[in-house]
Design a protein around this motif. Structure first.
Motif, PDB file in Angstrom:
ATOM      1  N   ALA A 193       0.739   0.880  -4.396  1.00  0.00           N
ATOM      2  CA  ALA A 193       1.978   0.305  -3.838  1.00  0.00           C
ATOM      3  C   ALA A 193       2.966   1.401  -3.475  1.00  0.00           C
ATOM      4  CB  ALA A 193       2.621  -0.640  -4.838  1.00  0.00           C
ATOM      5  N   THR A 194       3.752   1.111  -2.436  1.00  0.00           N
ATOM      6  CA  THR A 194       4.832   2.031  -2.068  1.00  0.00           C
ATOM      7  C   THR A 194       5.990   1.866  -3.052  1.00  0.00           C
ATOM      8  OG1 THR A 194       5.902   0.456  -0.597  1.00  0.00           O
ATOM      9  CG2 THR A 194       4.165   1.852   0.352  1.00  0.00           C
ATOM     10  N   THR A 195       6.905   2.809  -3.005  1.00  0.00           N
ATOM     11  CA  THR A 195       8.075   2.737  -3.892  1.00  0.00           C
ATOM     12  C   THR A 195       8.906   1.491  -3.595  1.00  0.00           C
ATOM     13  OG1 THR A 195       8.133   5.147  -3.982  1.00  0.00           O
ATOM     14  CG2 THR A 195      10.134   3.973  -4.669  1.00  0.00           C
ATOM     15  N   ALA A 196       9.029   1.176  -2.305  1.00  0.00           N
ATOM     16  CA  ALA A 196       9.808  -0.016  -1.923  1.00  0.00           C
ATOM     17  C   ALA A 196       9.165  -1.277  -2.456  1.00  0.00           C
ATOM     18  CB  ALA A 196       9.949  -0.074  -0.404  1.00  0.00           C
ATOM     19  N   GLU A 197       7.821  -1.349  -2.370  1.00  0.00           N
ATOM     20  CA  GLU A 197       7.125  -2.544  -2.865  1.00  0.00           C
ATOM     21  C   GLU A 197       7.303  -2.663  -4.379  1.00  0.00           C
ATOM     22  OE1 GLU A 197       3.310  -3.457  -0.046  1.00  0.00           O
ATOM     23  OE2 GLU A 197       3.213  -1.621  -1.262  1.00  0.00           O
TER      24      GLU A 197
END
Length: 652
Positions: A332-336
């Motif tokens: 997962a990305t940091t935003a997710e």
């Protein structure tokens, strides 16, 4: 369940064994669970490794000893130890090992209460034969080829050898070292070499002072009295079995030189050629006594057709899949991670569930594969027994076919001879006396013998053997490790198997041998005017090796030299494929070369035997004698029996 262990690994022990000069023993131990004779998974793995290490081990024998702990009754533990030993033996034999012998026995109770775990075991002892030199290997190949006969030297006698050689010895033929006649018992030793397998096995040659010979047979005759050598005071008559009727065959005497190579010296005496005709003295009284038993047309034997056993197969092992752990799988990305934690958790769960499904599928496939592997091992044992029974029945059918053809020939030959005798008015029409062999026409076997063999064998055996009966059955028995002396082929001994195959494959030769016996019977009765039928005969005035040979013509402009690349110690032979000629090659540095000029444009086999850390190896290459570049050989490790079988086929 106890893990198998050794003080050193089998690999190290095997490596050490390879450098031994005679026999080296390798030991292995297999442990069992309490009151159990079935193999554990660890035991199977270790036995698989053991079997794999023996596939290129050369000559060896296996001895298996089962044991039990002190719990339980003496009789029960004896039986348990025997079952354990038999289980290991069956499992190893299922790998088609080529052991000379594989024996097992139970030792019953072993150890005490403190060593019970160690007592529940089977000890495996592998005795590996290692040869110190190629000369020692050739001695082992020819071991057992001598035949011994004890005669009374004071009276005339005939010695008949197993392959057909006959030696007629007059009374008082032997002399001692002091020149005095020998009158007591004399022990005769005979070695017959009548085919290429015999020639190569006994390390002979077909060369006379650098000239190539074509041989019809060699034989060595020696004699002793009271353990001391004796010589001939008068000639003895030697008759070698004949396959043809050549008039240019001469008598040669053989001597080995300082390198142990055989060289033949020609004598002035020719061999008497076989006479293909037989004439009769028309003595009615003796004719009536010369009847043979088979007067009636024989009933053809019937066998039901069978199916050849089908070798079991094993599915491929599944690819290993690791069990997933609880670490996140979704990248997962940091935003997710900050704004969509539920989505990330759902994706992680989805990927984890998929990984677990693959892992569980793998476990199911592995369990199925392990079951298949166990079933495969059990099926291999059954297949080996079925194959052994299948081949044994095939040999029985071949022997039956041979006997049927013999009886059929007797019937036809006796009828034709009776008709001829009636035509000559030797016998009245009502006389039903049967008797044997008048002219060469009666020496021909029935023309439809191949079809008769096919009918008796049935379609399964006929197509399975491909009518290359000797070659196919021998190769099959060798590949299964069954062509061995001892327990590895318990139904019938090696010699009996080989004789059955050989005689069944060479029906015509067998019939001629039978007919020769009938000729001798007639000769003993005074019916025949010639007695040297089907033999090359010569009077021999010295003991030792003799040879029935002729020189092979080879114009100087049409000769060639062959060289073979081989730096180490070896025995290298050239065998001609279109005639019964062969010669050894001599070592010159890193090559072996022909010391004899040989004909160009001929098809030959190069046969070489050597040792690899004491293990026998053989190489065979088929070439043309017009070749100019050195021959490179590819060796394979083999047993002595496999080496002899290869010798038998090199000029076929």
């Amino acid at each position: 369940m106890k893990k198998l262990f050794l003080s050193t690994t089998l690999l190290i022990l095997t490596t050490l064994a390879m450098h031994a000069s005679d026999s080296t023993t390798v030991r292995r131990t297999v442990y069992f669970d309490t009151d159990i004779s079935q193999l554990t998974d660890a035991a199977r793995t270790d036995l698989d490794q053991l079997a794999a290490s023996l596939r290129d081990a050369g000559e060896y024998s296996i001895y298996i000893y089962g044991a039990a702990d002190v719990d339980g009754g003496e009789k029960y533990n004896q039986q348990l130890s025997e079952r354990r030993a038999q289980t290991v033996r069956d499992y190893l034999l299922g790998h088609q090992l080529k052991a000379r012998e594989c024996a097992s026995r139970g030792l019953g109770k072993q150890g005490d209460q403190s060593t019970k775990a160690e007592s529940r075991r089977v000890d495996i002892e592998i005795r590996m034969t290692r040869y110190a030199s190629v000369s020692e290997l050739t001695d082992a190949l020819s071991a057992g080829s001598e035949q011994y006969f004890t005669i009374d030297a004071s009276r005339a006698q005939e010695v008949r050898c197993k392959d057909g050689t006959k030696i007629r010895i007059p009374a008082g033929a032997f002399r001692g070292a002091d020149g005095k006649p020998i009158t007591g018992s004399v022990r005769i030793s005979v070695r017959e070499a009548l085919n290429m397998a015999d020639f190569l096995t006994q390390d002979l040659s077909a060369v006379s002072d650098g000239r190539l010979l074509e041989s019809r047979g060699m034989v060595q005759v020696t004699a002793t009295a009271d353990g001391r050598p004796v010589v001939l005071g008068q000639p003895v008559q030697v008759a070698l079995p004949a396959m043809d009727a050549r008039s240019d065959m001469k008598l040669f005497y053989g001597q080995r030189d300082s390198t142990n190579a055989m060289n033949w010296k020609v004598s002035d005496q020719p061999f008497e050629k076989p006479d293909p005709t037989v004439s009769l003295t028309l003595d009615r009284a003796t004719l009536k006594r010369a009847e043979i038993q088979n007067r009636f047309y024989p009933d053809q034997p019937k066998f039901a057709d069978v199916k050849a056993p089908v070798e079991p197969t094993l599915q491929r092992a599944p690819q290993t899949v690791k069990k997933p752990d609880d670490r996140p799988m979704y990248r997962a990305t940091t935003a997710e991670k900050l704004f969509h934690p539920k989505k990330v958790a759902a994706q992680n769960k989805k990927l984890y569930d998929e990984a677990m499904k693959k892992y569980n599928d793998y476990l199911a496939r592995k369990e199925a594969y392990d079951q298949q592997k166990q079933a495969m091992a059990e099926a291999q044992i059954r297949y080996a027994e079925q194959q052994k029974a299948f081949l044994s029945e095939g040999l029985e059918r071949l022997t039956t076919a041979r006997e049927y053809l013999r009886r059929l020939y007797c019937y036809h030959a006796s009828g034709e001879i009776n008709a001829k005798l009636k035509e000559l008015e030797v016998l009245p029409v009502t006389n039903k006396t049967n008797f044997a062999i008048v002219t060469v026409e009666h020496l021909n076997a029935p023309q439809n013998q191949k079809e008769i063999i096919r009918q008796i064998l049935g379609d399964t055996y006929y197509h399975y053997f491909g009518f290359d009966i000797e070659g196919t059955v021998m190769r099959q028995l060798h590949s299964e490790g069954e062509m061995r002396r001892g327990e590895n082929f318990s139904l019938v001994g090696y010699n009996t198997i080989y004789d059955s195959i050989y005689q069944a494959h060479h029906i015509y030769d067998t019939l001629r041998s039978m007919q020769a016996q009938l000729i001798r019977r007639c000769a003993d009765m005074g019916i025949l005017t010639k007695t040297n039928i089907d033999n090359y005969v010569a009077s021999v005035n010295q003991l030792g090796w003799i040879n029935c040979d002729r020189f092979v013509p080879s114009p100087a402009s049409q000769t060639a030299d062959i060289s073979v690349s081989e730096a180490g110690e070896a025995r290298v032979f050239m065998v001609f494929r279109d005639m019964n000629s062969f010669l050894p090659l001599s070592r010159k540095g890193t090559v072996y070369k022909t010391a004899t000029r040989i004909p160009k444009g001929r098809q030959v086999s190069i046969v070489s035997i050597r040792l690899d850390h004491g293990k026998p190896q053989i190489a065979v290459a088929r070439i043309n004698t017009s070749r100019k570049d050195p021959v490179s050989l590819t060796y394979r490790t083999c047993t002595l029996d496999e080496m002899r079988a290869q010798f038998a086929s090199v000029n076929g």
